[in-house]
Enzyme design. Structure first.
Site, PDB file in Angstrom:
ATOM      1  N   HIS A 484       0.854  -1.196   0.000  1.00 41.01           N
ATOM      2  CA  HIS A 484       0.000   0.000   0.000  1.00 41.01           C
ATOM      3  C   HIS A 484       0.889   1.244   0.000  1.00 41.01           C
ATOM      4  CE1 HIS A 484      -4.278  -1.348   1.074  1.00 41.01           C
ATOM      5  NE2 HIS A 484      -3.630  -2.368   0.543  1.00 41.01           N
ATOM      6  N   GLU A 509     -11.073   2.333   1.339  1.00 43.54           N
ATOM      7  CA  GLU A 509     -10.870   2.889   2.685  1.00 43.54           C
ATOM      8  C   GLU A 509     -11.326   4.352   2.779  1.00 43.54           C
ATOM      9  OE1 GLU A 509      -6.658   2.587   3.428  1.00 43.54           O
ATOM     10  OE2 GLU A 509      -6.166   4.315   2.195  1.00 43.54           O
TER      11      GLU A 509
HETATM   12  C1  NOJ Z   1      -3.197   2.953   4.710  1.00 44.54           C
HETATM   13  C2  NOJ Z   1      -3.527   1.666   4.060  1.00 44.54           C
HETATM   14  O1  NOJ Z   1      -4.003   1.857   2.762  1.00 44.54           O
HETATM   15  C3  NOJ Z   1      -4.560   0.981   4.926  1.00 44.54           C
HETATM   16  O2  NOJ Z   1      -5.017  -0.191   4.300  1.00 44.54           O
HETATM   17  C4  NOJ Z   1      -3.965   0.709   6.272  1.00 44.54           C
HETATM   18  O3  NOJ Z   1      -4.965   0.168   7.099  1.00 44.54           O
HETATM   19  C5  NOJ Z   1      -3.451   1.997   6.918  1.00 44.54           C
HETATM   20  N1  NOJ Z   1      -2.623   2.702   6.008  1.00 44.54           N
HETATM   21  C6  NOJ Z   1      -2.650   1.722   8.174  1.00 44.54           C
HETATM   22  O4  NOJ Z   1      -1.448   1.087   7.868  1.00 44.54           O
HETATM   23 CA    CA Z   2      -3.814   3.901   1.431  1.00 45.81          CA
END
Ligand code: NOJ
Ligand code: CA
Length: 705
Positions: A484, A509
């Site tokens: 990510h 998200e």
């Molecule tokens: C951003 C990521 O895209 C997400 O999936 C993750 O939960 C958070 N950072 C925390 O690491």
């Molecule tokens: Ca992210």
């Protein structure tokens, strides 16, 4: 070079010294593309046309390397042509076999000075587009050099419509804007305050993959392939002349790349068709990457997973164990400090997820917030945050490893680096050893925050090298990677098939804590971000109105429930999450069946309908089975489709299970209203349905036993 006309099948090469111009032409295997390389007064350029329509008008080529300008004052040293035609099988993918068929032109150019230096521009012309790159062989007068600028241009023929996100050296988590080229302005009319880290160089810079549509009905996609030891290419937009030019992301000392011969740039890619479906079906970016470096890939497994994740994003539980601040992380004694009572990654909660995964057939469980450091992980540009090996006191690493193994479920490790990449690299071996010890075979990495080494960007050469170092090291440990906040992919999963997926765009998200993703978002991503590789979008949210978690009315996932199902087919990834809370799936057990059923690895893919920003329908055949899955989605407008089932094996009866939006459903209102019908169908039938605004449809087709 003397006046020379040669006709070679399938190439036509014309070279002439009239007006000191060299002109070399090439056509694609089927002849639908025509390409010319031109060297006019020492300046190299190229042109591309499709079905006799110009797509790229005269556009400059070259690089500025330290004091050497590889874009002017050049002479043609030699050129070669060749053809290539092979079929190869990916370790996993959208199709079982991939055709790699192109005609190549390799032009070697030389500087005009007392210590001549040479480089080659290699053009590969496929039946769906062009790839080209710069190669610098080992040579007497060129060894170490820095790239100060890339001159490559893409001169468009008109003021096309573009689907763009702002150029940014650190983030790609933006909503797309659809506008004419001359309306691109990344500074005005946009709220980007939801992007935690922004490094926008200029109002006229956009990112790739850039999707374009001409008024004459051509779809054009510009990106790059095989990003290795080089910074990401973004595009500077000349809005008057419709010229896009390469803007390489700089490093901490302001240079674009540090290179030593022999070396090469990534491929610059231009895909073109008069049918949007061909853009999505293109395998050219994969073909331009090197074959797999992993000799025995038998340990690499496409997978479906759940995890302690969405509950963190909606604020139901926390990554951090304790609510403390103003204390140095190394001074926290986790054995004496009190838990905040909301910590998500507890042994009990993890067991619950493991049980659920085991009962419903999921391969993996991701656990975020299992390790110490989350009390002060973000925003302070700190070197030492996580050590990637110490669990919180309420997370029993050893017990859970045994428990997961007893339930035949694989735990997925989480390594959030908080951007402190030097720290991560120092600790990588220890972290991977811990994973192996406790049976974790997949890691989700994360790069939230400003990068350390300070001054480096997510999209610079140093980070390109880092992402590859991680997947190479992971391969030594037989570990699969889901990254990510990494730079957007460029097809490297062909070379490193253990790099299963990455985020590198605005994922689901954002619906948890921002104004969210508009319904058009998921219809644009396949034409942009996904052109380079699979995305861990994390679909499958069933509880779409987030006020159910005492959040503000405005927070919601801007799709219907059926569209969440369809995303498992339209948003390609060999690693798919069922992102909602397990308990929410039990509220909709019949819709949940689709997520349980849907495959993650495919023998075949048919793009049935596609229009960027509007709608999409894809059918895929599950690996080694005669089961097909169809996903269809629409943006803000409702859309009805009739799906011809001619992709099914003739003469076989299939049971179709059809999940559709209820008539009154909408992403704005009752988003979770759906219906399920079952029918027996054959390859001569069709299935029609209507998708409501923000809606979708999902279909599974299985041979009747
Ligand atoms: C951003 C990521 O895209 C997400 O999936 C993750 O939960 C958070 N950072 C925390 O690491
Ligand atoms: Ca992210």
């Amino acid at each position: 070079m003397n006046c020379l006309v040669r006709i070679l099948l399938p190439f036509m090469l014309i070279s002439s010294n009239l007006y000191s111009q060299n002109n070399l032409s090439l056509s694609s295997p089927s002849g639908n593309f025509a390409f010319s390389f031109i060297l006019q007064d020492g300046v190299p350029s190229y042109q591309l046309s499709f079905k006799n329509l110009p797509v790229i008008e005269d556009s400059k080529l070259g690089l500025v390397a330290g004091s050497v300008d590889f874009s002017r004052n050049l002479t043609l040293k030699n050129f070669e042509t060749s053809s290539f035609n092979e079929t190869w099988e990916p370790v996993w993918g959208e199709v079982k076999e991939i055709l790699n068929n192109y005609n190549e032109l390799r032009v070697t150019l030389q500087t005009n000075d007392s210590k001549p230096k040479h480089f080659s521009v290699v053009f590969r012309l496929f039946d769906d587009g062009l790839g080209f790159r710069y190669e610098f062989p080992q040579q007497e007068h060129l060894s170490y050099f820095t790239v100060l600028n890339e001159i490559t241009q893409f001169t468009l023929t008109a003021n096309h419509i573009a689907f763009w996100i702002p150029g940014d050296f650190d983030s790609n988590e933006y909503i797309y804007t659809k506008s004419r080229i001359d309306e691109i302005n990344t500074n005005s009319g946009h709220e980007y305050n939801e992007i935690s880290l922004k490094t926008i160089p200029d109002s006229d810079v956009v990112q790739t993959p850039l999707m374009l549509k001409s008024d004459t009905g051509l779809y054009i996609n510009i990106h790059e392939a095989a990003l290795v030891n080089f910074p990401v290419m973004q595009l500077n937009v000349d809005k008057q002349n419709f010229v896009l030019s390469s803007l390489l992301v700089p490093d901490a000392v302001g240079v674009k790349a540090h290179l030593q011969t022999p070396c090469k740039s990534p491929w610059r890619t231009i895909l073109v068709s008069d049918d949007a479906r061909d853009i999505l079906a293109s395998k050219t970016i994969l073909n331009l990457n090197d074959p797999s470096k992993i000799e025995d890939p038998s340990w690499i497994k496409p997978q479906k997973y759940i995890g302690i994740w969405w509950e963190l994003h909606i604020g139901k539980s926390s990554w951090n164990y304790a609510d403390i601040s103003n204390i140095k992380l190394e001074n926290i004694d986790y054995d004496t400090v009190k838990s905040n009572g909301r910590h998500g990654a507890t042994t009990e909660r993890t067991k619950y997820y493991i049980d659920f995964a085991s009962e419903h057939g999921f391969d993996g469980v991701l656990i975020e917030g299992w390790n110490t450091g989350w009390e002060d992980w973000y925003g302070n540009w700190k070197e030492e945050v996580f050590d990637f090996v110490t669990p919180y006191p309420d997370f029993d690493l050893e017990y859970l490893a045994d428990y997961a193994a007893s339930k035949n479920v694989k735990l997925i490790m989480h390594h959030e680096t908080s951007g402190s990449v030097t720290n991560y690299e120092r600790r990588l071996e220890a972290a991977f050893n811990l994973m192996k010890k406790f049976g974790y075979e997949t890691v989700k990495t994360g790069y939230v925050g400003r990068i350390i080494p300070r001054g480096e960007h997510h999209d610079g050469q140093w980070m390109t090298d880092h992402f590859i170092r991680v997947v190479e090291k992971a391969a030594q440990y037989k570990i699969m990677v889901n990254s990510h906040e990494s730079s957007r992919p460029t097809g490297l999963h062909r070379t490193y098939p253990n790099w299963l997926s990455s985020e590198a765009a605005r994922g689901n998200e954002f619906n948890a804590w921002s104004k969210g993703n508009p319904p058009s978002h998921e219809t644009i991503l396949p034409f942009t971000r996904l052109m380079g590789g699979p995305m861990d979008y994390t679909p499958g949210i069933f509880k779409l109105k987030l006020n159910q978690y005492k959040k503000d009315e405005n927070f919601s996932v801007k799709t219907t429930l059926c569209k969440q199902l369809a995303l498992y087919v339209t948003m390609y990834s060999p690693l798919q999450m069922a992102a909602d809370l397990p308990e929410n799936y039990l509220l909709f057990p019949d819709a949940f069946n689709f997520i349980k059923d849907v495959a993650v690895d495919w023998d075949d893919t048919k793009i049935l309908f596609a229009e960027p920003g509007e709608y999409l329908a894809i059918a895929r055949k599950a690996k080694n089975l005669d089961d097909w899955f169809v996903g269809a989605i629409t943006a803000e407008k409702e859309k009805s489709l009739i799906i011809d089932l001619d992709f099914l094996t003739p003469g076989i009866n299939y049971e179709a299970t059809i999940y559709t939006d209820k008539k009154h459903a909408s992403y704005l209102g009752t988003a979770d209203a759906y219906g399920i019908t079952k029918r027996v169908v054959t390859s001569t039938d069709n299935i029609s349905f209507r998708m409501v605004p923000g809606g979708g449809a999902a279909i599974s087709l299985k041979p009747v036993k």
